[in-house]
Enzyme design. Structure first.
Site, PDB file in Angstrom:
ATOM      1  CG  ASP A  59      -2.092   1.017   1.033  1.00 11.29           C
ATOM      2  OD1 ASP A  59      -2.400   1.395  -0.119  1.00 11.29           O
ATOM      3  OD2 ASP A  59      -2.676   1.430   2.051  1.00 11.29           O
ATOM      4  CG  LEU A  60       5.069   1.347  -1.064  1.00 11.75           C
ATOM      5  CD1 LEU A  60       6.212   1.056  -2.013  1.00 11.75           C
ATOM      6  CD2 LEU A  60       5.576   2.092   0.135  1.00 11.75           C
TER       7      LEU A  60
END
Length: 159
Positions: A59-60
């Site tokens: 979930d960058l």
């Protein structure tokens, strides 16, 4: 018992870039600074992906990157945060890399793969977007984090 953590007074990368975008001239958008920030993030991802077992962030995005001011020179250092969707890839009984996804396990010839479709849509790798549209089960690895890093870099330079 004590917990020692860095104080991130500068906020997230998204909020920092939004503030600097309002300024007439800002070092945040200079090429040398973008390369320096990219080096911070890529070395952090290299560390995570080189662990045994490897860790995928999954979930960058700019909201999950914290900005810390270095005490020596006052420059900004970026730190990855929010590992809530992070995934450790484990070895199965045959020595192959695998990951559990509810009722299914992905085993693909000794390579590291995850298969749950998580993350923020804007920063998802193309294979994950395709899997969302087609409801197909897809295996992915560290490349999905690298794709998100490229999206973050575009976010930084296009602000």
């Amino acid at each position: 018992t004590f917990i020692l953590q860095t104080n991130c007074f500068r906020g997230t990368l998204k909020s920092l870039l939004s503030r600097h975008a309002l300024l007439q001239k800002s070092e945040m958008f200079e090429e040398w600074n973008v390369w320096r920030q990219l080096e911070h993030l890529s070395s952090a991802l290299d560390y995570l992906h080189s662990l045994a077992p490897p860790l995928l962030h999954r979930d960058l995005k700019p909201e999950n990157i914290l900005c810390v001011k270095r005490p020596g020179d006052g420059s900004i250092c970026l730190k990855l945060a929010d590992f809530g969707l992070g995934k450790l890839l484990n070895l199965d009984s045959q020595g192959k890399m695998s990951t559990q996804v509810k009722e299914a396990t992905v085993y693909l010839s000794g390579k590291m793969y995850a298969s749950s479709l998580v993350g923020t849509f804007t920063f998802l790798a193309p294979e994950l977007v395709k899997a969302l549209w087609t409801s197909a089960r897809v295996g992915y690895g560290p490349g999905a984090d690298i794709w998100a890093l490229g999206c973050i870099t575009a976010f930084m330079v296009l602000r």
